[in-house]
Design a protein around this motif. Structure first.
Motif, PDB file in Angstrom:
ATOM      1  N   PHE A   1     -10.176  -0.186 -12.052  1.00 31.67           N
ATOM      2  CA  PHE A   1     -11.649   0.292 -12.020  1.00 31.67           C
ATOM      3  C   PHE A   1     -11.995   1.556 -12.636  1.00 31.67           C
ATOM      4  O   PHE A   1     -12.940   2.145 -12.357  1.00 31.67           O
ATOM      5  N   GLY A   2     -10.884   2.215 -13.061  1.00 39.07           N
ATOM      6  CA  GLY A   2     -11.264   3.472 -13.957  1.00 39.07           C
ATOM      7  C   GLY A   2     -11.513   4.642 -13.334  1.00 39.07           C
ATOM      8  O   GLY A   2     -12.254   5.431 -13.835  1.00 39.07           O
ATOM      9  N   MET A   3     -10.826   4.943 -12.006  1.00 41.38           N
ATOM     10  CA  MET A   3     -11.235   6.021 -11.270  1.00 41.38           C
ATOM     11  C   MET A   3      -9.818   6.581 -10.552  1.00 41.38           C
ATOM     12  O   MET A   3      -9.707   6.750  -9.240  1.00 41.38           O
ATOM     13  N   PRO A   4      -8.970   7.216 -11.568  1.00 44.14           N
ATOM     14  CA  PRO A   4      -7.493   7.740 -11.008  1.00 44.14           C
ATOM     15  C   PRO A   4      -7.920   8.931 -10.334  1.00 44.14           C
ATOM     16  O   PRO A   4      -6.881   8.865  -9.322  1.00 44.14           O
ATOM     17  N   GLY A   5      -8.983   9.513 -10.394  1.00 52.93           N
ATOM     18  CA  GLY A   5      -8.960  10.809  -9.531  1.00 52.93           C
ATOM     19  C   GLY A   5      -9.422  10.494  -8.155  1.00 52.93           C
ATOM     20  O   GLY A   5      -9.075  11.339  -7.280  1.00 52.93           O
ATOM     21  N   LEU A   6      -9.864   9.444  -7.877  1.00 51.41           N
ATOM     22  CA  LEU A   6     -10.315   8.936  -6.449  1.00 51.41           C
ATOM     23  C   LEU A   6      -9.152   8.840  -5.607  1.00 51.41           C
ATOM     24  O   LEU A   6      -8.952   8.768  -4.396  1.00 51.41           O
TER      25      LEU A   6
END
Length: 356
Positions: A213-218
């Motif tokens: 989902f392209g959100m590794p910082g979360l």
């Protein structure tokens, strides 16, 4: 500060070569380039929840994951990224672990920190990194648990593990599978072992939400097992409230966006084919077939370090030097599959540096 040997060191490289980090195209980090629609709106909803502690049991989060993968929520343990699950698991298993290499370095690091004896089993690059079941059979008495990444990082290939499941089950060994990149696989349901979780207590699966989902910082991942003993041990070690309100809130929406999931899968099926065709037409490299969102490349004309440096200096492109993976040497790099426009820029730069 100790270098842990991962990709995504854009700021460090930009400082070293006097470049603007915003101008760098990062092929070292394997993240879906497609942005989830309405992401900002969902994050703002998470902001509303920040004045409250997250639910310590993550009941709603586990319910959302349960619906997404069709598995009992009691078999799900959420984590602050898949990495937290890996480290918690290493505190909870028996003390002899086999690791299938080359693979993600945090398996080994977390095992060593917990004084686990490690046995290294290696995939053969000359056989396109396919699992040799006889190698596992020949070492079956040397380990209690076996760790495999499927599809594998850094080689990208997905494997049918049914025979491995049977072998380890017959010998009462635990199979740990990192399926962080499984959602990028075209025939995901054919290869994922989620369907065996409820009936097989010798399987533990690690998943990540934020890669696909392209959100590794979360930082959101989860583990799956029906082994109550392992689950109880993990919860003995797990810190409370490790998942923030943003990630918890986003779980209400990301799994429901069927268009985003379908479009991402279709994109990678098409773009993998394009990139492999282009890369295999370039002399002085070998691009390995992949089922994931990255490609492993063997370089013949330069070392991995030299090519990484040249791509960064001349093309503002950062790739992953894969020479520090066990079983690989200084001729291997790994590249992410990014947007079509960025992929064309990378291919052109490799051609210019190595000859088309």
């Amino acid at each position: 500060m100790k270098d842990l040997g991962h990709g995504a060191n854009v700021d460090e490289m930009a400082k070293l070569y006097g470049k603007d980090p915003k101008e760098i195209i990062d092929f070292s980090s394997n993240i879906n380039p497609k942005v989830l629609p309405n992401l900002e709106k969902y994050i703002l909803r998470g902001l509303d929840e920040c004045r409250n502690y997250p639910d310590i049991n993550y009941t709603n989060l586990r319910k959302n994951i349960s619906k997404y993968i069709n598995i009992n929520s009691n078999f799900i343990i959420p984590g602050n990224g898949a990495t937290e699950i890996i480290y918690l698991l290493m505190k909870s298993i028996k003390k002899r672990l086999a690791i299938i290499n080359p693979t993600f370095s945090e398996y080994r690091r977390s095992a060593k920190l917990n004084n686990i004896d490690i046995i290294d089993l290696e995939l053969d690059s000359n056989n396109n990194f396919k699992l040799d079941i006889d190698t596992v059979k020949n070492n079956i008495e040397k380990f209690d648990c076996l760790f495999i990444c499927n599809p594998n990082n850094p080689s990208g290939n997905v494997q049918d593990l049914k025979e491995l499941v049977c072998l380890l089950n017959e010998n009462n060994k635990m199979l740990i599978i990192d399926e962080t990149f499984m959602e990028f696989v075209e025939n995901e349901n054919e290869y994922s072992l989620v369907k065996y979780i409820e009936s097989n207590k010798n399987i533990f699966i690690i998943k990540a939400v934020t890669k696909f989902f392209g959100m590794p910082g979360l930082r959101l991942g989860y583990g799956l097992t029906s082994n109550n003993n392992i689950m109880d041990k993990i919860y003995e070690h797990k810190e409370p409230w490790t998942i923030n309100s943003f990630a918890d809130m986003l779980s209400n929406f990301v799994f429901e966006d069927k268009d985003y999931i379908r479009n991402s899968k279709e994109y990678y099926i098409k773009e993998r084919k394009y990139m492999l065709q282009e890369l295999k037409n370039i002399r002085n490299i070998k691009a390995y077939d992949t089922d994931a969102n990255f490609i492993l490349i063997k370089v013949y004309k330069k070392t991995a370090y030299e090519l990484k440096k040249d791509l960064f200096k001349h093309g503002n492109i950062l790739v992953r030097d894969a020479s520090n993976f066990i079983g690989l040497d200084d001729s291997f790099i790994r590249i992410a599959i990014k947007s079509h426009e960025d992929n064309k820029i990378l291919i052109e730069n490799i051609k210019n540096l190595l000859g088309d």
